[in-house]
Scaffold this active site. Structure first.
Site, PDB file in Angstrom:
ATOM      1  NE  ARG A 123       7.825 -48.070 -21.336  1.00 45.84           N
ATOM      2  CZ  ARG A 123       8.421 -47.148 -20.567  1.00 45.84           C
ATOM      3  NH1 ARG A 123       8.768 -47.408 -19.332  1.00 45.84           N
ATOM      4  NH2 ARG A 123       8.669 -45.936 -21.036  1.00 45.84           N
ATOM      5  CB  THR A 165      15.819 -39.377  -9.405  1.00 41.11           C
ATOM      6  OG1 THR A 165      16.091 -40.177 -10.549  1.00 41.11           O
ATOM      7  CG2 THR A 165      15.955 -37.917  -9.752  1.00 41.11           C
ATOM      8  N   GLY A 170      20.082 -35.965 -10.276  1.00 40.42           N
ATOM      9  CA  GLY A 170      19.329 -36.767 -11.236  1.00 40.42           C
ATOM     10  C   GLY A 170      20.269 -37.555 -12.140  1.00 40.42           C
ATOM     11  CD1 TRP A 198      11.812 -35.116 -10.674  1.00 40.16           C
ATOM     12  CD2 TRP A 198       9.767 -35.459 -11.518  1.00 40.16           C
ATOM     13  NE1 TRP A 198      11.286 -33.901 -11.048  1.00 40.16           N
ATOM     14  CE2 TRP A 198      10.038 -34.089 -11.574  1.00 40.16           C
ATOM     15  CE3 TRP A 198       8.534 -35.929 -11.981  1.00 40.16           C
ATOM     16  CZ2 TRP A 198       9.117 -33.160 -12.077  1.00 40.16           C
ATOM     17  CZ3 TRP A 198       7.617 -35.015 -12.491  1.00 40.16           C
ATOM     18  CH2 TRP A 198       7.926 -33.652 -12.531  1.00 40.16           C
ATOM     19  CB  CYS A 277      17.800 -52.269 -11.455  1.00 37.96           C
ATOM     20  SG  CYS A 277      18.315 -53.008  -9.905  1.00 37.96           S
ATOM     21  CD  GLN A 319       5.620 -35.592 -54.621  1.00 36.55           C
ATOM     22  OE1 GLN A 319       6.547 -34.823 -54.386  1.00 36.55           O
ATOM     23  NE2 GLN A 319       5.258 -35.886 -55.858  1.00 36.55           N
ATOM     24  N   GLY A 380      -5.174 -28.870 -36.989  1.00 37.73           N
ATOM     25  CA  GLY A 380      -5.766 -28.383 -35.735  1.00 37.73           C
ATOM     26  C   GLY A 380      -6.256 -29.512 -34.846  1.00 37.73           C
ATOM     27  CD  GLU A 403      14.244 -46.691 -16.925  1.00 38.12           C
ATOM     28  OE1 GLU A 403      15.073 -47.465 -17.423  1.00 38.12           O
ATOM     29  OE2 GLU A 403      13.204 -47.064 -16.363  1.00 38.12           O
TER      30      GLU A 403
HETATM   31  P1  TGC Z   1      30.488 -44.865 -13.520  1.00 36.63           P
HETATM   32  O1  TGC Z   1      31.872 -44.637 -13.059  1.00 36.63           O
HETATM   33  O2  TGC Z   1      30.183 -44.834 -14.967  1.00 36.63           O
HETATM   34  O3  TGC Z   1      29.981 -46.259 -12.942  1.00 36.63           O
HETATM   35  C1  TGC Z   1      29.977 -46.520 -11.532  1.00 36.63           C
HETATM   36  C2  TGC Z   1      29.835 -48.012 -11.331  1.00 36.63           C
HETATM   37  O4  TGC Z   1      28.659 -48.481 -11.963  1.00 36.63           O
HETATM   38  C3  TGC Z   1      28.981 -49.453 -12.974  1.00 36.63           C
HETATM   39  N1  TGC Z   1      28.091 -49.240 -14.108  1.00 36.63           N
HETATM   40  C4  TGC Z   1      27.241 -50.168 -14.541  1.00 36.63           C
HETATM   41  N2  TGC Z   1      27.016 -51.428 -14.120  1.00 36.63           N
HETATM   42  C5  TGC Z   1      26.054 -52.128 -14.765  1.00 36.63           C
HETATM   43  N3  TGC Z   1      25.357 -51.604 -15.783  1.00 36.63           N
HETATM   44  C6  TGC Z   1      25.542 -50.347 -16.224  1.00 36.63           C
HETATM   45  N4  TGC Z   1      24.820 -49.837 -17.205  1.00 36.63           N
HETATM   46  C7  TGC Z   1      26.527 -49.558 -15.599  1.00 36.63           C
HETATM   47  N5  TGC Z   1      26.984 -48.292 -15.753  1.00 36.63           N
HETATM   48  C8  TGC Z   1      27.935 -48.108 -14.838  1.00 36.63           C
HETATM   49  C9  TGC Z   1      30.433 -49.172 -13.323  1.00 36.63           C
HETATM   50  O5  TGC Z   1      31.053 -50.315 -13.866  1.00 36.63           O
HETATM   51  C10 TGC Z   1      30.975 -48.816 -11.963  1.00 36.63           C
HETATM   52  O6  TGC Z   1      31.093 -50.015 -11.224  1.00 36.63           O
HETATM   53  P2  TGC Z   1      32.239 -50.214 -10.109  1.00 36.63           P
HETATM   54  O7  TGC Z   1      31.958 -51.576  -9.552  1.00 36.63           O
HETATM   55  O8  TGC Z   1      33.539 -50.096 -10.864  1.00 36.63           O
HETATM   56  O9  TGC Z   1      32.059 -49.099  -9.129  1.00 36.63           O
HETATM   57  O10 TGC Z   1      29.569 -43.855 -12.728  1.00 36.63           O
HETATM   58  P3  TGC Z   1      29.348 -42.339 -12.942  1.00 36.63           P
HETATM   59  O11 TGC Z   1      28.970 -41.743 -11.639  1.00 36.63           O
HETATM   60  O12 TGC Z   1      30.497 -41.741 -13.686  1.00 36.63           O
HETATM   61  O13 TGC Z   1      28.053 -42.452 -13.871  1.00 36.63           O
HETATM   62  C11 TGC Z   1      27.829 -41.567 -14.822  1.00 36.63           C
HETATM   63  C12 TGC Z   1      26.552 -41.917 -15.595  1.00 36.63           C
HETATM   64  C13 TGC Z   1      26.158 -40.709 -16.361  1.00 36.63           C
HETATM   65  C14 TGC Z   1      26.856 -43.042 -16.553  1.00 36.63           C
HETATM   66  C15 TGC Z   1      25.402 -42.373 -14.704  1.00 36.63           C
HETATM   67  O14 TGC Z   1      25.368 -41.698 -13.560  1.00 36.63           O
HETATM   68  C16 TGC Z   1      24.063 -42.403 -15.387  1.00 36.63           C
HETATM   69  O15 TGC Z   1      23.722 -43.337 -16.119  1.00 36.63           O
HETATM   70  N6  TGC Z   1      23.195 -41.391 -15.102  1.00 36.63           N
HETATM   71  C17 TGC Z   1      21.807 -41.447 -15.508  1.00 36.63           C
HETATM   72  C18 TGC Z   1      20.947 -41.614 -14.290  1.00 36.63           C
HETATM   73  C19 TGC Z   1      19.771 -42.496 -14.534  1.00 36.63           C
HETATM   74  O16 TGC Z   1      19.692 -43.243 -15.495  1.00 36.63           O
HETATM   75  N7  TGC Z   1      18.838 -42.426 -13.624  1.00 36.63           N
HETATM   76  C20 TGC Z   1      17.655 -43.254 -13.733  1.00 36.63           C
HETATM   77  C21 TGC Z   1      16.789 -43.156 -12.528  1.00 36.63           C
HETATM   78  S1  TGC Z   1      15.568 -44.416 -12.479  1.00 36.63           S
HETATM   79  C22 TGC Z   1      14.418 -43.901 -13.584  1.00 36.63           C
HETATM   80  O17 TGC Z   1      14.537 -42.935 -14.248  1.00 36.63           O
HETATM   81  C23 TGC Z   1      13.225 -44.759 -13.680  1.00 36.63           C
HETATM   82  S2  TGC Z   1      11.983 -44.148 -14.685  1.00 36.63           S
HETATM   83  C24 TGC Z   1      11.128 -45.581 -14.880  1.00 36.63           C
HETATM   84  C25 TGC Z   1       9.845 -45.453 -15.533  1.00 36.63           C
HETATM   85  O18 TGC Z   1       8.957 -44.750 -15.035  1.00 36.63           O
HETATM   86  O19 TGC Z   1       9.653 -46.172 -16.557  1.00 36.63           O
HETATM   87  P1  FAD Z   2      19.443 -33.159 -14.636  1.00 40.08           P
HETATM   88  O1  FAD Z   2      20.383 -34.218 -14.209  1.00 40.08           O
HETATM   89  O2  FAD Z   2      19.399 -31.897 -13.846  1.00 40.08           O
HETATM   90  O3  FAD Z   2      19.734 -32.816 -16.168  1.00 40.08           O
HETATM   91  C1  FAD Z   2      19.166 -31.674 -16.809  1.00 40.08           C
HETATM   92  C2  FAD Z   2      19.776 -31.567 -18.217  1.00 40.08           C
HETATM   93  O4  FAD Z   2      21.197 -31.397 -18.107  1.00 40.08           O
HETATM   94  C3  FAD Z   2      19.552 -32.824 -19.049  1.00 40.08           C
HETATM   95  O5  FAD Z   2      19.275 -32.463 -20.380  1.00 40.08           O
HETATM   96  C4  FAD Z   2      20.889 -33.543 -18.969  1.00 40.08           C
HETATM   97  O6  FAD Z   2      21.166 -34.352 -20.110  1.00 40.08           O
HETATM   98  C5  FAD Z   2      21.857 -32.377 -18.883  1.00 40.08           C
HETATM   99  N1  FAD Z   2      23.102 -32.769 -18.229  1.00 40.08           N
HETATM  100  C6  FAD Z   2      23.292 -33.162 -16.930  1.00 40.08           C
HETATM  101  N2  FAD Z   2      24.577 -33.457 -16.702  1.00 40.08           N
HETATM  102  C7  FAD Z   2      25.225 -33.292 -17.887  1.00 40.08           C
HETATM  103  C8  FAD Z   2      26.579 -33.474 -18.312  1.00 40.08           C
HETATM  104  N3  FAD Z   2      27.542 -33.900 -17.479  1.00 40.08           N
HETATM  105  N4  FAD Z   2      26.877 -33.189 -19.593  1.00 40.08           N
HETATM  106  C9  FAD Z   2      25.910 -32.764 -20.463  1.00 40.08           C
HETATM  107  N5  FAD Z   2      24.625 -32.592 -20.126  1.00 40.08           N
HETATM  108  C10 FAD Z   2      24.285 -32.842 -18.857  1.00 40.08           C
HETATM  109  N6  FAD Z   2      13.841 -41.577 -11.123  1.00 40.08           N
HETATM  110  C11 FAD Z   2      13.882 -42.661 -10.300  1.00 40.08           C
HETATM  111  O7  FAD Z   2      14.840 -42.864  -9.572  1.00 40.08           O
HETATM  112  N7  FAD Z   2      12.841 -43.530 -10.258  1.00 40.08           N
HETATM  113  C12 FAD Z   2      11.720 -43.364 -11.007  1.00 40.08           C
HETATM  114  O8  FAD Z   2      10.792 -44.188 -10.934  1.00 40.08           O
HETATM  115  C13 FAD Z   2      11.645 -42.224 -11.859  1.00 40.08           C
HETATM  116  N8  FAD Z   2      10.506 -41.976 -12.567  1.00 40.08           N
HETATM  117  C14 FAD Z   2      10.391 -40.791 -13.257  1.00 40.08           C
HETATM  118  C15 FAD Z   2       9.156 -40.438 -13.811  1.00 40.08           C
HETATM  119  C16 FAD Z   2       9.009 -39.213 -14.456  1.00 40.08           C
HETATM  120  C17 FAD Z   2       7.672 -38.813 -14.978  1.00 40.08           C
HETATM  121  C18 FAD Z   2      10.123 -38.352 -14.599  1.00 40.08           C
HETATM  122  C19 FAD Z   2       9.992 -37.031 -15.316  1.00 40.08           C
HETATM  123  C20 FAD Z   2      11.339 -38.704 -14.057  1.00 40.08           C
HETATM  124  C21 FAD Z   2      11.492 -39.901 -13.362  1.00 40.08           C
HETATM  125  N9  FAD Z   2      12.685 -40.235 -12.704  1.00 40.08           N
HETATM  126  C22 FAD Z   2      12.755 -41.339 -11.895  1.00 40.08           C
HETATM  127  C23 FAD Z   2      13.795 -39.284 -12.695  1.00 40.08           C
HETATM  128  C24 FAD Z   2      14.647 -39.289 -13.966  1.00 40.08           C
HETATM  129  O9  FAD Z   2      15.442 -40.449 -14.009  1.00 40.08           O
HETATM  130  C25 FAD Z   2      15.486 -38.022 -13.988  1.00 40.08           C
HETATM  131  O10 FAD Z   2      14.600 -36.947 -14.260  1.00 40.08           O
HETATM  132  C26 FAD Z   2      16.586 -38.082 -15.030  1.00 40.08           C
HETATM  133  O11 FAD Z   2      17.571 -39.023 -14.662  1.00 40.08           O
HETATM  134  C27 FAD Z   2      17.262 -36.713 -15.239  1.00 40.08           C
HETATM  135  O12 FAD Z   2      17.627 -36.141 -14.021  1.00 40.08           O
HETATM  136  P2  FAD Z   2      17.186 -34.620 -13.675  1.00 40.08           P
HETATM  137  O13 FAD Z   2      15.744 -34.495 -13.961  1.00 40.08           O
HETATM  138  O14 FAD Z   2      17.674 -34.309 -12.323  1.00 40.08           O
HETATM  139  O15 FAD Z   2      17.952 -33.749 -14.748  1.00 40.08           O
END
Ligand code: TGC
Ligand code: FAD
Length: 424
Positions: A123, A165, A170, A198, A277, A319, A380, A403
């Protein structure tokens, strides 16, 4: 055997089909309960959605499932899977035009659920191609990029990845260090430098959507591997993972990599780009993890009915075992209902990002907790990879992490509820 889903199908805005008129069944004739669809979610799907779901389920069970055990053992992702999904019209299925099927968000969710019922790693490969890479290009790319890349990505000829990332950033991608600047020697090009880590699909991706800072502002760049001079782009794999082993994961290392100016997304600046996205991909994970949980339930039920302990009773008679199945089945049913609701709202343009955070977090958390509990029923045998339950548990830890880790989604919801930002 598998009917390709129809391309150019009009997107479904129509209300769900209600199959039976209210009141036709007497309250005294109980409706039979289906443990595999406890709240009759199927009743909320259109005929087209059901047909698409059946195509996806048939493909996943007949063609993907037989490959997954070896793939997981050998940490291998069979690239042909993407081509096969392309032939069936499953890739980028909710995109309108560009040889994509243009199906409803619920239909796209049903495809995701079918794939993750087999394995979260499959997926992942599918989601990154469909939601993150194709979805990003569709949302923000120039018309030239869309016309050139999307049809080939829809067929599975080109594989995409999504680089957000970084090793030091991250959960906080806003602090990324990857930079873009005008190329010093090539007119009309940017030069990208930095590291992403990652990254799903990166070791074999043809199209790399990379987010980098230009003059301090986050921009999206589409890197085409075959256009990169040697030494400017490396994508080493990350090996020996203890989860998601049927998916390829790697780094993206950029060393003054030249990218044509036309490959930068022209109009989107800042984190809104990558997060938009992610909305689609996170929505897909909410569906997918329910598929994985449903597979855990089905495997556990079968095992519990078969395994006998104490006076020859099947352990399903006890149960404590039944409670584990009841809890998991309830969570899966609720998770699906919530995903359907958000999918319908998404197609009406009424889905807030926080709704997606809510279902991504809840469904990932409940899938992981329940899968870990159901694993106990296997005793087991849970330790043997032949039973599949341990693979789901290891995978579901990853879905809860990427994500946006679950606690990060809690903070997104907390901010929306209280108005206070608790990230820093
Ligand atoms: P923040 O101030 O909250 O937002 C900055 C700007 O972004 C806009 N925004 C969004 N827009 C659309 N959809 C959303 N869900 C949005 N969330 C925020 C927001 O309106 C603002 O826009 P503008 O125009 O005013 O500048 O930004 P922040 O730096 O405080 O963000 C904090 C936080 C924690 C919400 C954010 O950084 C976060 O979501 N962190 C998680 C990182 C994450 O999800 N990484 C994913 C990497 S990709 C991945 O993992 C793929 S795995 C795929 C797979 O293998 O299946
Ligand atoms: P960190 O950000 O270091 O976080 C570590 C821990 O600290 C977490 O439990 C988190 O919740 C906690 N933490 C962090 N900040 C705070 C806060 N302010 N308050 C409280 N708790 C906090 N990324 C991509 O861009 N593209 C991909 O295709 C992609 N694929 C992936 C595939 C795999 C198999 C894996 C493992 C990861 C992938 N990622 C990808 C990366 C993934 O999105 C990140 O691992 C994830 O966003 C978390 O970031 P990090 O690992 O740096 O953890």
């Amino acid at each position: 055997m598998f009917r390709p889903i129809c391309r150019h199908v009009a997107r479904q805005f129509i209300a769900p089909v209600r199959s039976a008129a209210i009141g036709t069944r007497s309250m005294h004739t109980p409706v039979p309960f289906d443990w595999a669809d406890p709240l009759n979610a199927k009743n909320l799907f259109t005929e087209e959605e059901i047909a698409i779901s059946e195509t996806a389920e048939a493909y996943c069970q007949e063609r993907m499932l037989p490959r997954v055990l070896e793939a997981y053992r050998n940490e291998n992702f069979d690239r042909k899977i993407i081509e096969e999904m392309g032939e069936l019209g499953l890739l980028g299925a909710s995109i309108q035009g560009y040889e994509c099927a243009g199906v409803s968000s619920v239909a796209a969710g049903l495809i995701t659920r079918a794939v993750e019922r087999v394995d979260s790693g499959y997926r992942s490969g599918y989601s990154v191609q469909s939601s993150l890479a194709m979805g990003g290009i569709d949302d923000f790319g120039t018309e030239e990029l869309k016309e050139r890349l999307l049809p080939r990505m829809a067929k599975g000829e080109l594989l995409g990845c999504f680089g957000l990332t970084e090793p030091n950033h991250g959960s906080d991608p806003g602090s990324m260090e990857t930079t873009a600047k005008p190329h010093p020697t090539k007119n009309g090009y940017y030069s990208l430098s930095g590291s992403k880590t990652w990254i799903t699909n990166s070791p074999i991706a043809d199209v790399l959507l990379v987010w980098a800072k230009l003059d301090g502002k986050i921009r999206g760049f589409v890197i085409e591997r075959d256009q990169c001079p040697p030494g400017t782009l490396e994508t080493p794999p990350i090996k020996n993972k203890n989860g998601l082993r049927a998916s390829l994961t790697g780094m993206i290392q950029l060393d003054n990599c030249p990218v044509p100016e036309a490959n930068m997304f022209p109009d989107i600046v800042g984190l809104r780009g990558p997060f938009s996205c992610l909305n689609s991909a996170r929505y897909g994970i909410a569906w997918g993890t329910m598929g994985a949980l449903e597979d855990c339930i089905s495997r556990t039920r079968e095992y519990a009915l078969d395994r006998k302990q104490f006076k020859g009773n099947p352990i399903a008679k006890y149960q404590l075992v039944q409670k584990k199945l009841a809890d998991a089945t309830t969570d899966a049913a609720y998770g699906i209902m919530a995903a359907v609701q958000v999918g319908r709202l998404k197609d009406e343009g009424k889905a807030a990002p926080e709704m997606i955070s809510m279902i991504k977090r809840q469904n990932c958390d409940r899938a992981l907790v329940n899968a870990r509990t159901l694993q106990e029923v296997f005793g087991g045998n849970a330790v043997s990879d032949e039973y599949g339950i341990g693979r789901h548990v290891a995978n579901l830890f990853v879905t809860q992490t990427y994500e946006g880790q679950s606690d990060i989604h809690a903070l997104i919801l907390g901010r929306a509820i209280t108005g206070f930002q608790a990230f820093c």
